[in-house]
Design a protein around this motif. Structure first.
Motif, PDB file in Angstrom:
ATOM      1  N   PRO A 127       0.837  -1.211   0.000  1.00 37.95           N
ATOM      2  CA  PRO A 127       0.000   0.000   0.000  1.00 37.95           C
ATOM      3  C   PRO A 127       0.870   1.258   0.000  1.00 37.95           C
ATOM      4  O   PRO A 127       2.073   1.199   0.231  1.00 37.95           O
ATOM      5  N   GLU A 128       0.231   2.393  -0.229  1.00 33.43           N
ATOM      6  CA  GLU A 128       0.972   3.654  -0.277  1.00 33.43           C
ATOM      7  C   GLU A 128       1.673   3.922   1.052  1.00 33.43           C
ATOM      8  O   GLU A 128       1.119   3.717   2.124  1.00 33.43           O
ATOM      9  N   SER A 129       2.898   4.392   0.969  1.00 33.00           N
ATOM     10  CA  SER A 129       3.719   4.608   2.165  1.00 33.00           C
ATOM     11  C   SER A 129       3.222   5.800   2.978  1.00 33.00           C
ATOM     12  O   SER A 129       2.748   6.801   2.431  1.00 33.00           O
ATOM     13  N   ASN A 130       3.371   5.685   4.291  1.00 27.11           N
ATOM     14  CA  ASN A 130       2.992   6.776   5.199  1.00 27.11           C
ATOM     15  C   ASN A 130       4.103   7.796   5.404  1.00 27.11           C
ATOM     16  O   ASN A 130       3.890   8.809   6.075  1.00 27.11           O
ATOM     17  N   GLY A 131       5.286   7.520   4.867  1.00 34.23           N
ATOM     18  CA  GLY A 131       6.403   8.438   5.047  1.00 34.23           C
ATOM     19  C   GLY A 131       7.709   7.690   5.182  1.00 34.23           C
ATOM     20  O   GLY A 131       7.767   6.458   5.071  1.00 34.23           O
ATOM     21  N   TYR A 132       8.779   8.434   5.455  1.00 36.91           N
ATOM     22  CA  TYR A 132      10.127   7.865   5.506  1.00 36.91           C
ATOM     23  C   TYR A 132      10.649   7.857   6.947  1.00 36.91           C
ATOM     24  O   TYR A 132      10.455   8.825   7.688  1.00 36.91           O
ATOM     25  N   ILE A 133      11.317   6.771   7.287  1.00 29.60           N
ATOM     26  CA  ILE A 133      11.941   6.645   8.610  1.00 29.60           C
ATOM     27  C   ILE A 133      13.444   6.466   8.431  1.00 29.60           C
ATOM     28  O   ILE A 133      13.894   5.603   7.664  1.00 29.60           O
ATOM     29  N   TYR A 134      14.193   7.289   9.158  1.00 27.41           N
ATOM     30  CA  TYR A 134      15.658   7.242   9.121  1.00 27.41           C
ATOM     31  C   TYR A 134      16.152   6.911  10.530  1.00 27.41           C
ATOM     32  O   TYR A 134      15.771   7.569  11.500  1.00 27.41           O
ATOM     33  N   VAL A 135      16.979   5.858  10.653  1.00 31.66           N
ATOM     34  CA  VAL A 135      17.488   5.474  11.974  1.00 31.66           C
ATOM     35  C   VAL A 135      19.016   5.456  11.960  1.00 31.66           C
ATOM     36  O   VAL A 135      19.636   5.261  10.906  1.00 31.66           O
ATOM     37  N   GLU A 136      19.581   5.661  13.136  1.00 33.06           N
ATOM     38  CA  GLU A 136      21.029   5.529  13.323  1.00 33.06           C
ATOM     39  C   GLU A 136      21.296   4.285  14.151  1.00 33.06           C
ATOM     40  O   GLU A 136      20.820   4.176  15.284  1.00 33.06           O
ATOM     41  N   ALA A 137      22.032   3.352  13.553  1.00 28.72           N
ATOM     42  CA  ALA A 137      22.383   2.106  14.243  1.00 28.72           C
ATOM     43  C   ALA A 137      23.707   2.304  14.962  1.00 28.72           C
ATOM     44  O   ALA A 137      24.739   2.481  14.322  1.00 28.72           O
ATOM     45  N   ASN A 138      23.664   2.282  16.277  1.00 33.76           N
ATOM     46  CA  ASN A 138      24.879   2.518  17.055  1.00 33.76           C
ATOM     47  C   ASN A 138      25.407   1.199  17.631  1.00 33.76           C
ATOM     48  O   ASN A 138      24.727   0.184  17.657  1.00 33.76           O
ATOM     49  N   GLY A 139      26.656   1.227  18.095  1.00 35.47           N
ATOM     50  CA  GLY A 139      27.269   0.042  18.692  1.00 35.47           C
ATOM     51  C   GLY A 139      28.165  -0.701  17.728  1.00 35.47           C
ATOM     52  O   GLY A 139      28.555  -0.205  16.668  1.00 35.47           O
ATOM     53  N   GLY A 140      28.503  -1.959  18.116  1.00 31.25           N
ATOM     54  CA  GLY A 140      29.341  -2.805  17.283  1.00 31.25           C
ATOM     55  C   GLY A 140      28.513  -3.574  16.270  1.00 31.25           C
ATOM     56  O   GLY A 140      27.333  -3.293  16.043  1.00 31.25           O
TER      57      GLY A 140
ATOM     58  N   ASN B  31      13.497  14.469  15.445  1.00 33.74           N
ATOM     59  CA  ASN B  31      14.137  13.246  15.939  1.00 33.74           C
ATOM     60  C   ASN B  31      13.420  12.741  17.188  1.00 33.74           C
ATOM     61  O   ASN B  31      13.279  13.466  18.170  1.00 33.74           O
ATOM     62  N   PHE B  32      12.961  11.496  17.147  1.00 35.09           N
ATOM     63  CA  PHE B  32      12.336  10.870  18.306  1.00 35.09           C
ATOM     64  C   PHE B  32      13.420  10.275  19.200  1.00 35.09           C
ATOM     65  O   PHE B  32      14.273   9.513  18.736  1.00 35.09           O
ATOM     66  N   ARG B  33      13.371  10.608  20.481  1.00 35.90           N
ATOM     67  CA  ARG B  33      14.257   9.984  21.476  1.00 35.90           C
ATOM     68  C   ARG B  33      13.441   8.894  22.173  1.00 35.90           C
ATOM     69  O   ARG B  33      12.811   9.122  23.205  1.00 35.90           O
ATOM     70  N   VAL B  34      13.472   7.719  21.610  1.00 31.06           N
ATOM     71  CA  VAL B  34      12.632   6.617  22.086  1.00 31.06           C
ATOM     72  C   VAL B  34      13.315   5.921  23.256  1.00 31.06           C
ATOM     73  O   VAL B  34      14.525   5.679  23.235  1.00 31.06           O
ATOM     74  N   LYS B  35      12.526   5.595  24.282  1.00 38.14           N
ATOM     75  CA  LYS B  35      13.056   4.881  25.425  1.00 38.14           C
ATOM     76  C   LYS B  35      13.414   3.449  25.032  1.00 38.14           C
ATOM     77  O   LYS B  35      12.803   2.867  24.134  1.00 38.14           O
ATOM     78  N   ALA B  36      14.389   2.884  25.728  1.00 36.43           N
ATOM     79  CA  ALA B  36      14.792   1.513  25.459  1.00 36.43           C
ATOM     80  C   ALA B  36      13.635   0.551  25.723  1.00 36.43           C
ATOM     81  O   ALA B  36      12.847   0.746  26.655  1.00 36.43           O
TER      82      ALA B  36
ATOM     83  N   THR C 145       2.429   7.186  19.099  1.00 32.61           N
ATOM     84  CA  THR C 145       3.219   8.412  19.204  1.00 32.61           C
ATOM     85  C   THR C 145       3.987   8.751  17.933  1.00 32.61           C
ATOM     86  O   THR C 145       4.010   9.906  17.496  1.00 32.61           O
ATOM     87  N   VAL C 146       4.625   7.756  17.333  1.00 30.07           N
ATOM     88  CA  VAL C 146       5.479   8.022  16.169  1.00 30.07           C
ATOM     89  C   VAL C 146       4.653   8.179  14.893  1.00 30.07           C
ATOM     90  O   VAL C 146       4.906   9.084  14.085  1.00 30.07           O
ATOM     91  N   LEU C 147       3.661   7.313  14.705  1.00 35.95           N
ATOM     92  CA  LEU C 147       2.882   7.333  13.462  1.00 35.95           C
ATOM     93  C   LEU C 147       2.190   8.674  13.200  1.00 35.95           C
ATOM     94  O   LEU C 147       2.254   9.183  12.063  1.00 35.95           O
ATOM     95  N   PRO C 148       1.517   9.296  14.194  1.00 39.39           N
ATOM     96  CA  PRO C 148       0.878  10.597  13.910  1.00 39.39           C
ATOM     97  C   PRO C 148       1.871  11.639  13.404  1.00 39.39           C
ATOM     98  O   PRO C 148       1.562  12.414  12.479  1.00 39.39           O
ATOM     99  N   ARG C 149       3.052  11.687  14.000  1.00 35.77           N
ATOM    100  CA  ARG C 149       4.057  12.668  13.548  1.00 35.77           C
ATOM    101  C   ARG C 149       4.580  12.305  12.160  1.00 35.77           C
ATOM    102  O   ARG C 149       4.863  13.186  11.326  1.00 35.77           O
ATOM    103  N   LEU C 150       4.709  10.997  11.901  1.00 34.32           N
ATOM    104  CA  LEU C 150       5.151  10.551  10.581  1.00 34.32           C
ATOM    105  C   LEU C 150       4.149  10.967   9.506  1.00 34.32           C
ATOM    106  O   LEU C 150       4.529  11.447   8.425  1.00 34.32           O
TER     107      LEU C 150
END
Length: 565
Positions: A151-164, A243-248, A258-263
């Protein structure tokens, strides 16, 4: 004469009780005469200290309230006594005994057991008999893939993968799951450069990007960049993107609420950092996407895959005696790991200085805060000390693997390697590392990249007949699940009980036969835990059954199974 009754109107003159004596009935006064004379004479002949003691005792007896001060007097007396006694020499009878397993005595135990160990010819073919438990059936990969247009996309998500390497892998798989669940388009994750790993590798340096996108094309849209017209809204500057600062360990419902409405409003959002930002427990659809990403879509890039498979072939050639089967050991005895564990080994003053310097260099001030107490003995008893190469060798010899067994060692730079590796090489002379299997020229393209070198280790460990993990971390946790996915649900992994090992290695009275019996029992326990189902709060990356695999009846050749939706 008796006192008269003072109650008016009683009509009687009843005598009153006798008056109380003026002195306490509890203290008998000496009578006049001979006894008094003796008492006076006794007091006069006593020393000053005796007189003071008698006076204090008399006061205590006369004034019972003074007993409230008895504890104070007792403490004062003890302090006075302790000040007059030297405690420089403590009798052996009252010395504190250390808890079993709290001291590193493995080198002494190795010297004691070595002769019997080398003379032991009773070991059967451990490599071919180690795995026995199938628990009534086996498992096979079983991940549904969708077909048809998305289906049609709701938007783009960009993430930063940290660690090893493997922490980044968690981020990638979770990002795929979140993007698919929100019907969003995932931008190829960006690898965050970290001062500890110091690896500037990009996604395409580690993984086959084209294969990744192709495998997921019917489940999640994945692109390598955001369209220009959308970036114009943010002046082509990522820092302007919300930028969303999501809890672990956030639940998937958080992303929906929370994320989808802003997206939907912005059409482009960032989530950074993203490691461990999604709960292990999730709906079946989210778990399916995780399984698909981890076990099917993520394949190492061609240079890494080619090098890894080449070294696997060379390990099998070195293992011709055992039919090409070898053991892989993930050994964590690098300087930073030893320093962080706060454990004490047998390196003396040099080791102590090295560890202090390493802690200050890597975790400045963390271990020297006021009130921070290092307890190396307690850490060892609790199984938190990294196993040394010597201890790994002793354990494996006790488990029935003889000195003709081929071993691949996956590790960083071993602390004080010349001294610590010598006994392991004595016990297993066929031991290999990637630096021993490959020439410097072959390893040159990967040498200065920690994640690429870890990927080569990962590939060789993945294809071994036996994998031995000696310390926690993402590397063994991912291998545990990946090997289960490859080997019909069984991890074929030895996970030693390090608390028990600490006690065995500390017991200098133990004989070889008893030690071997304990090691064989530990080996059998690892076999019995080879096939395990995921429980709540378990990681799907370690326990792929039943979300990523289907149970089959081992006696049924058709291997019918129920798909996991």
């Amino acid at each position: 004469m008796h006192a008269k009754n003072r109650l008016p109107g009683s009509g009687h003159n009843t005598p009153s009780p006798p008056a109380s004596p003026l002195r306490s009935p509890r203290v008998r006064h000496p009578r006049a005469g001979k006894s008094a004379g003796r008492f006076a004479l006794g007091v006069s002949n006593r020393s000053v200290a005796q007189r003071v003691a008698w006076i204090v005792l008399s006061v205590l007896l006369r004034r019972q309230g003074v007993f409230l001060f008895a504890p104070l007097l007792y403490i004062s007396g003890m302090l006075f006594y302790m000040g007059t006694v030297s405690f420089d020499v403590v009798p052996d009878a009252i010395k504190v005994r250390r808890a079993p397993g709290s001291v590193y005595r493995s080198p002494v135990l190795y010297a004691k057991l070595r002769h019997e160990m080398d003379a032991d010819n009773s070991s059967s073919d451990a490599m071919s008999t180690i795995w026995k438990h199938a628990k009534g059936g086996s498992w096979r990969p079983c991940i549904n893939k969708f077909s048809g247009a998305l289906p049609e996309s709701n938007g783009y998500i960009y993430v930063e993968a940290n660690g090893g390497l493997n922490q980044q892998r968690i981020s990638i798989c979770n990002a795929v799951a979140v993007a698919g669940y929100l019907n969003a388009t995932l931008v190829i994750p960006n690898f965050h450069y970290h001062s500890i790993w110091r690896d500037p590798s990009k996604f395409s340096d580690i993984y086959d990007e084209e294969f990744f996108v192709k495998t997921l094309e019917n489940d999640v849209r994945i692109v390598d960049s955001v369209p220009g017209y959308l970036m114009e809204r943010f002046d082509h500057n990522l820092s302007n993107v919300f930028n969303f600062r999501v809890k672990a360990w956030s639940p998937i419902q958080y992303y929906k609420d929370t994320v989808l409405p802003r997206l939907l409003e912005e059409k482009f959002i960032r989530i950074s950092p993203f490691a461990n930002r999604l709960s292990f427990d999730a709906p079946p659809e989210v778990q399916r996407l995780r399984c698909l990403a981890n076990y099917e879509a993520l394949r190492f890039s061609n240079p890494l895959l080619t090098m890894g498979e080449t070294l696997v072939s060379r390990m099998k050639e070195h293992s011709a005696k055992n039919g090409g089967k070898y053991i892989s050991v993930h050994l964590r005895f690098e300087e930073d790991m030893v320093a962080f564990s706060c454990c004490v080994y047998d390196g003396g003053a040099k080791e102590r200085a090295d560890m202090i310097a390493a802690r200050e260099r890597g975790w400045k001030g963390k271990f020297t805060k006021p009130g921070r107490v290092l307890r190396p003995g307690a850490n060892r008893v609790n199984g938190k000390c990294p196993l040394t190469p010597l201890e790994v060798g002793l354990m494996l010899r006790g488990m029935g693997f003889d000195n003709g067994t081929s071993i691949f060692l996956a590790s960083g730079r071993i602390y004080d390697s010349e001294r610590h590796m010598a006994p392991l090489l004595e016990m297993f002379p066929l031991l290999q590392t990637k630096e021993m299997l490959a020439s410097p020229e072959e390893l040159a393209p990967f040498k200065n990249y920690s994640s690429r070198m870890a990927a080569i280790d990962y590939t060789i460990c993945l294809h071994s007949e036996v994998f031995v993990t000696t310390q926690g971390g993402n590397f063994p946790h991912f291998l545990l699940g990946h090997r289960r996915y490859m080997f019909n649900g069984h991890s074929k992994t030895i996970r030693p009980d390090k608390r028990k090992l600490a006690v065995y290695f500390d017991n200098l009275k133990i004989g070889w036969k008893t030690f071997k019996r304990h090691m064989l029992s530990m080996r059998a326990h690892s076999d019995s835990k080879g096939i395990e189902l995921k429980r709540p709060n378990d990681s799907i990356y370690s326990f792929p059954c039943p979300n990523c695999m289907c149970h089959t009846n081992k006696t049924d050749d058709s291997r019918t199974a129920t798909s996991i939706q």
